[in-house]
Scaffold this motif. Structure first.
Motif: not given
Ligand SMILES: NC(=O)c1ccc[n+]([C@@H]2O[C@H](COP(=O)([O-])OP(=O)(O)OC[C@H]3O[C@@H](n4cnc5c(N)ncnc54)[C@H](O)[C@@H]3O)[C@@H](O)[C@H]2O)c1
Length: 458
Positions: A263-279
């Motif tokens: 939709y044109g948003a700037r997305v910030i992700v939060t994660e605890i799992d390094p694999i998902c954070a890296l993804q």
């Protein structure tokens, strides 16, 4: 005897059910097979899944297989009264009323389980949990004495105390008939594995969530569409240009993050799992903690299946007019109880949109009271993707009934997973390439599948 809001709503519910049936191709194929074979003749099946049109269709398909079906919801805000009336009108015992409080919700569950089902289709594990806790309490009433960790758990304990006072063997009689449960969602599956590890699980269970054609489709592509549907219907807000904070980058989070970016948003992700954070980082999303994102975030979406992701302290520091919602199974991802008890003043803007004004004057908008936004503010995933999920459910119910499984948590075999996918291909005009015998031998698979090893991750 059904418990629904108003039977006169049935015509609108019938229309909704008819509409979704046309978009659930594999489920229609299974229905045809069930009609011929009647595999569930003589069985009682209880279904505790979001009580909207696609679930109604699942209930009707299971009934076509010969089962006596009893249907209830798994969240008071996702029940649609017209759909509940329509299913009841079709002769399926239905227990669901939109917007009931937790006490009434548990009461509806108890009423549903009076049928003493042979099989259960559960979503989030509330039905499974109630039976297990009730069974244990009949053996040792002290198990109901602990301090509840949440308001919801307190209601479950109160309900079970009341039931126990009336009937000391109710849940043992229920378990005597019970042959198994198939669980729909990640959070319910977590609960099943925990029960198994503690040696408490009473029946065989099938983890439908981790069929590839469930979690890699419903959780991912379903949320990719239904998150935006929920936010838009509730707020009409422009997503383009906003900063959206997606908490959790599992299957649901991946769908949500991609949706918001589209939709044109700037997305910030939060994660605890390094694999998902890296993804997430490799997909081009920023990865930060919630605390670091507070100065920027306009929309917050929780999808971790974990608790206390958005705390009261976070909400106190959010920007003015931040929108806060959850698409994970339970509302404890956001500290709703603390928010309601805080100094923030609540004002209902419209159903499922609540404004909270903090003493410093900034406001936040909470959608669907912190419950799943796609089902509270919209109608859940599109039917096509639920055809995948519910075809898996039908196959899981068959497996539970036909195979005499030991108590444990199982997944459906990969050949069935591939079959569910195959059943949806024609509808999309997909042309599949077939292996030659030489190719099959070269990569070491049967030309008819399964095509991947168990450990393959898709
Ligand atoms: N609303 C719907 O339609 C719908 C559909 C499918 C699943 N669900 C629910 O959504 C939730 C997520 O499901 P999923 O399949 O994506 O699960 P998942 O396990 O694939 O993903 C959850 C992610 O959250 C991360 N996480 C856990 N604690 C965290 C924390 N404190 N901060 C940041 N990240 C954290 C985990 O590392 C994981 O990557 C579950 O509750 C599930 O039942 C909802």
């Amino acid at each position: 005897m059904s418990i629904v809001k108003d039977m006169s709503l049935a015509p609108s519910g019938h229309q909704k059910i008819q509409w979704v049936r046309d978009f659930m191709p594999a489920l229609s194929g299974i229905e045809e097979r069930f009609r011929r074979e009647k595999p569930f003749a003589g069985l009682t099946i209880a279904v505790s899944v979001h009580l909207e049109a696609k679930t109604a269709n699942l209930g009707l398909v299971l009934r076509e297989g010969g089962a006596e079906v009893h249907l209830t919801g798994c969240n008071p805000l996702s029940t649609q009264d017209d759909v509940a009336a329509a299913v009841a009108d079709s002769g399926v015992a239905t227990y669901g009323v939109y917007g009931v409080n937790m006490e009434e919700y548990e009461h509806l569950l108890v009423e549903t389980l009076k049928c003493r089902p042979h099989l259960i289709v559960d979503d989030g594990g509330d039905a499974t949990l109630l039976i297990h806790k009730g069974y244990r309490a009949e053996e040792d009433a002290a198990t109901l004495d602990g301090t509840p960790e949440s308001y919801e758990e307190g209601v479950v304990l109160d309900t079970l105390r009341r039931v126990l006072a009336e009937d000391k063997e109710k849940w043992h009689r229920t378990v005597a008939e019970w042959r198994g449960v198939s669980e729909e969602t990640t959070t319910g599956v977590h609960r099943l594995y925990q029960m198994m590890e503690r040696g408490e699980l009473l029946v065989p269970a099938i983890n439908v969530n981790d069929s590839c054609t469930k979690s890699k489709f419903d959780n991912l592509y379903g949320c990719r569409e239904s998150l935006a549907d929920g936010i838009k219907r509730a707020t009409d807000v422009m997503i383009a240009g906003k900063v959206v904070v997606v908490c959790g980058y599992g299957d649901v989070g991946k769908g949500c993050a991609r949706s918001m970016r589209s939709y044109g948003a700037r997305v910030i992700v939060t994660e605890i799992d390094p694999i998902c954070a890296l993804q997430a980082a490799m997909e081009g999303f920023e990865v930060k903690s919630v605390e670091s994102a507070l100065a920027e975030g306009n929309i917050y979406v929780t999808c971790t299946g974990n608790r206390d992701i958005i705390t009261l302290e976070h909400m106190e520091r959010m920007r003015d007019q931040a929108i806060v919602c959850n698409i994970g199974h339970f509302d404890n991802e956001i500290q709703m109880a603390r928010l309601d008890a805080s100094a923030a003043v609540k004002r209902v803007i419209k159903p499922q949109v609540d404004e909270y004004t903090f003493p410093d004057g900034h406001r936040i908008f909470v959608l669907a009271e912190g419950r799943l936004v796609n089902l509270g503010c919209a109608t859940g995933h599109p039917s096509f993707v639920m055809s995948n999920s519910f075809t898996n459910q039908c196959l899981a119910q068959l497996e539970l009934w036909r195979e005499h499984l030991e108590v444990g948590v199982y997944r459906l075999p990969k050949r069935l997973d591939e079959e569910v996918a195959r059943l949806h291909l024609d509808n999309l005009g997909v042309e599949l390439t077939h292996l030659t015998p030489e190719q099959a031998a070269y990569i070491g698979v049967d030309p008819e599948g399964p095509f991947k090893a168990e450990h393959y991750r898709y």
